[in-house]
Scaffold this active site. Structure first.
Site, PDB file in Angstrom:
ATOM      1  N   ASP A  62       0.867  -1.167   0.000  1.00  0.00           N
ATOM      2  CA  ASP A  62       0.000   0.000   0.000  1.00  0.00           C
ATOM      3  C   ASP A  62       0.910   1.224   0.000  1.00  0.00           C
ATOM      4  O   ASP A  62       1.593   1.510   0.985  1.00  0.00           O
ATOM      5  CB  ASP A  62      -0.895  -0.009   1.239  1.00  0.00           C
ATOM      6  CG  ASP A  62      -1.868   1.160   1.277  1.00  0.00           C
ATOM      7  OD1 ASP A  62      -1.645   2.148   0.538  1.00  0.00           O
ATOM      8  OD2 ASP A  62      -2.833   1.095   2.053  1.00  0.00           O
ATOM      9  N   TYR A 153     -10.257  14.864  -5.888  1.00  0.00           N
ATOM     10  CA  TYR A 153      -9.428  14.078  -6.804  1.00  0.00           C
ATOM     11  C   TYR A 153      -8.629  15.017  -7.703  1.00  0.00           C
ATOM     12  O   TYR A 153      -7.404  14.886  -7.834  1.00  0.00           O
ATOM     13  CB  TYR A 153     -10.316  13.155  -7.639  1.00  0.00           C
ATOM     14  CG  TYR A 153      -9.575  12.404  -8.721  1.00  0.00           C
ATOM     15  CD1 TYR A 153      -8.564  11.503  -8.405  1.00  0.00           C
ATOM     16  CD2 TYR A 153      -9.898  12.596 -10.068  1.00  0.00           C
ATOM     17  CE1 TYR A 153      -7.885  10.809  -9.405  1.00  0.00           C
ATOM     18  CE2 TYR A 153      -9.219  11.913 -11.069  1.00  0.00           C
ATOM     19  CZ  TYR A 153      -8.217  11.020 -10.728  1.00  0.00           C
ATOM     20  OH  TYR A 153      -7.541  10.348 -11.709  1.00  0.00           O
ATOM     21  N   LYS A 157      -4.445  15.694  -7.557  1.00  0.00           N
ATOM     22  CA  LYS A 157      -3.641  15.456  -8.747  1.00  0.00           C
ATOM     23  C   LYS A 157      -2.999  16.762  -9.244  1.00  0.00           C
ATOM     24  O   LYS A 157      -1.884  16.745  -9.790  1.00  0.00           O
ATOM     25  CB  LYS A 157      -4.489  14.826  -9.852  1.00  0.00           C
ATOM     26  CG  LYS A 157      -4.838  13.365  -9.607  1.00  0.00           C
ATOM     27  CD  LYS A 157      -3.590  12.482  -9.629  1.00  0.00           C
ATOM     28  CE  LYS A 157      -3.939  11.012  -9.632  1.00  0.00           C
ATOM     29  NZ  LYS A 157      -2.753  10.135  -9.742  1.00  0.00           N
TER      30      LYS A 157
END
Length: 254
Positions: A62, A153, A157
């Site tokens: 992870d 999101y 990014k």
């Protein structure tokens, strides 16, 4: 594989390499002579991705866990003694209307999209410096414009893009180039996988996005992979700090 491939003997790390764009990148690199370490959370998918590829090793990891960067970098250098390319492809995203904001979900997106690549860049720095290697971060065309429901999101990014430019300057003196690819809507299983949408909803989103793309279709991984390899290639030794949007013109219309 061409005998004179510039990737022969090179070592690459591809996070999130068990599916989608990451898997396609790993397969291509392996096919042209590179040795590739792929990481991901799902052991079964990792095994499937590495099966049949002598040059691909899988590490269940992870990337958002503390210390993951060191363990990933050490796995590559311990196996092959070098790192020439890091592709920060693992990521997280989930549609969230304002009324459904959840601190844990936002924290997970931040951990995978910002913290994880930062940990790996730090851990791989020394090996990349020795090889005058490259880093390619995978962003998203979503961050080009306002993104209702996908605000966090897109924001995380966009932060990765800022890191890309900042690392490009900070690491230039070590001969390490840092660039990013920002894909548009791609057939990669991300809507039902990373985004967690039900299949019917995912189909509706795919139809809506396809109608918005000037070039008339959703992308496929083969549209994205060559650009990742070009940005990561030692042949492009004077290219750094760039964010390349590959989206069929989608972000120009939104």
């Amino acid at each position: 594989m061409a005998k004179d491939s510039i990737w022969t003997g090179k070592v690459a790390i591809v996070t999130g390499g068990s599916s989608g764009i990451g898997k396609a990148v790993a397969n291509r690199l392996s096919g042209i002579g590179a040795k590739v370490l792929i990481t991901g959370r799902n052991a079964h998918r990792l095994e499937e991705a590495a099966a049949g590829h002598d040059n691909i090793e899988a590490l269940q990891m992870d990337s958002s866990e503390d210390g993951s960067g060191e363990r990933i970098a050490e796995a590559a250098t311990g196996r092959w003694g070098r790192i020439d390319l890091v592709v920060n492809n693992s990521g997280a995203g989930q549609p969230l209307p304002v009324d459904a904001y959840d601190a844990s979900v936002i924290a997970e997106m931040s951990a995978l999209n910002i913290v994880a690549p930062s940990q790996l860049v730090k851990a791989a720095h020394g090996a990349l410096r020795e090889c005058r290697g490259a880093i390619v971060n995978i962003g998203t065309a979503v961050s080009r414009n306002a993104a209702p429901m996908l605000a966090h999101y897109g924001a995380t990014k966009a932060a990765l893009e800022h890191l890309t430019r900042s690392w490009a300057i900070e690491l230039a003196g070590d001969g390490i180039r840092v660039n990013a690819v920002a894909p548009g809507p791609v057939k990669s299983g991300a809507l039902t996988g990373m985004m967690g949408l039900p299949e019917e909803v995912a189909r509706q989103v795919e139809e809506q996005e396809t109608a918005q793309i000037p070039l008339g279709r959703r992308g496929v991984t083969a549209d994205i992979v060559p650009w990742i390899l070009r940005l990561g290639s030692p042949e492009n030794e004077w290219l750094t700090g760039q964010i390349l949007t590959v989206d069929g013109g989608w972000s120009l219309r939104n």
